[in-house]
Write an enzyme that holds these catalytic residues in place. Sequence first.
Site, PDB file in Angstrom:
ATOM      1  N   THR A   1       0.858  -1.322  -0.047  1.00  0.00           N
ATOM      2  CA  THR A   1      -0.019   0.012   0.136  1.00  0.00           C
ATOM      3  C   THR A   1       0.827   1.115   0.101  1.00  0.00           C
ATOM      4  O   THR A   1       0.620   2.329  -0.611  1.00  0.00           O
ATOM      5  CB  THR A   1      -0.941  -0.083   1.218  1.00  0.00           C
ATOM      6  OG1 THR A   1      -1.996  -1.184   1.029  1.00  0.00           O
ATOM      7  CG2 THR A   1      -1.721   1.081   1.413  1.00  0.00           C
TER       8      THR A   1
ATOM      9  N   SER B   1       1.233  -7.562  -1.017  1.00  0.00           N
ATOM     10  CA  SER B   1       2.217  -8.659  -0.197  1.00  0.00           C
ATOM     11  C   SER B   1       1.425  -9.817  -0.011  1.00  0.00           C
ATOM     12  O   SER B   1       1.955 -10.676   0.428  1.00  0.00           O
ATOM     13  CB  SER B   1       2.591  -7.949   1.157  1.00  0.00           C
ATOM     14  OG  SER B   1       1.768  -7.912   1.972  1.00  0.00           O
TER      15      SER B   1
ATOM     16  N   THR C   1       1.693  -4.386   4.361  1.00  0.00           N
ATOM     17  CA  THR C   1       1.687  -4.908   5.748  1.00  0.00           C
ATOM     18  C   THR C   1       1.083  -6.163   5.936  1.00  0.00           C
ATOM     19  O   THR C   1       1.006  -6.796   6.904  1.00  0.00           O
ATOM     20  CB  THR C   1       0.522  -3.896   6.520  1.00  0.00           C
ATOM     21  OG1 THR C   1      -0.713  -3.898   5.788  1.00  0.00           O
ATOM     22  CG2 THR C   1       1.167  -2.423   6.530  1.00  0.00           C
ATOM     23  N   ASP C   2       0.246  -6.662   5.030  1.00  0.00           N
ATOM     24  CA  ASP C   2      -0.366  -7.960   5.119  1.00  0.00           C
ATOM     25  C   ASP C   2       0.468  -9.232   5.462  1.00  0.00           C
ATOM     26  O   ASP C   2      -0.233 -10.192   6.390  1.00  0.00           O
ATOM     27  CB  ASP C   2      -1.363  -8.192   3.790  1.00  0.00           C
ATOM     28  CG  ASP C   2      -2.525  -7.370   3.585  1.00  0.00           C
ATOM     29  OD1 ASP C   2      -2.805  -6.741   4.753  1.00  0.00           O
ATOM     30  OD2 ASP C   2      -3.120  -7.302   2.590  1.00  0.00           O
TER      31      ASP C   2
END
Length: 301
Positions: A17, A62, A95-96
């Site tokens: 992101t 990700s 972040t995932d």
Amino acid sequence: MNAKKTKKIVVLATGGTIAGLASDAQQPQNYTAGQVAVEDLLHGVQPSGFEVLSEQVAQIDSKDMSFAVWQSLLSRLAHWLAQDDVQGVVITHGTDTLEETAYFLQTVLHPAKPVALTCAMLPANAPDSDGPANLQDALAWVQKPAAKGVTVVCAGQVHAGDAVQKSHSHQRNPFTSQALGAHPQSLQVPTVAQVLACKAWPRVELVLNHAGADGRTVRALMAHDAPQGWVVAGTGNGTLHQDLQAALLEAQKQGAQVLRVSRCAWGGVQTRDADVFPHAGVLTAVQARVALLLNLIAQQA
Ligand code: SIN
């Protein structure tokens, strides 16, 4: 006369992101991750006193993280950390699956120099995007004498790379971390060379204990496309429904390695006399999966 070399900070970009773009900046929830090139992310956030080098290692959301990207990232990270004039490395990442990448890099490399993963919850063209500040914080963190090893820098906080987890799906500070997520002593860690040479990564599947967990998924997979490892997220202290436990014991007899964690967000698993399978302490299920993968790579090398 030898001119003193300017210290370098290297930024390795993988997408996420932080490099995302929304088609309408006023509706930043509708965006595509991994669109903005690393050179553009760095506009206006370069620290003074350092030369900043950058490489686009990948450009993905990700959720699509792959072993091939991990191998490229590990290879470039090891290369840059070995240069005398490199102070530290910043990695931009979604972040995932950031907690898996951070755990993987810290466990395999244990770098003495600082490596900061950073990210964003809002795309790069959102009016109040958090990416530039996070990137700036990460660039500042790797300059600090106290900074060592793999960390995650996000929303004004620094987390240890092997202890961090994404615990909120949309707030600006999505990460928490608990007690240092020590790698389970019983599991081996391969060398960087072994990880990079690995052509076919072992398969480790995840299964959850829950009301009515009957082990059918485990038995079905073991019968047709058996993975080499299972991580089971047990209830409470890592406890398993008796039927799931029976299925995993059968899998173990067929040669699969089994590792237990707790499905609780906090506290992990504590050793008990009646333990049937080894456990991974406070590691989350996805961290334990990386730990078991690495153990299998070390054993097959
Ligand atoms: C991703 O993980 O690449 C998308 C989500 C995010 O970065 O927050």
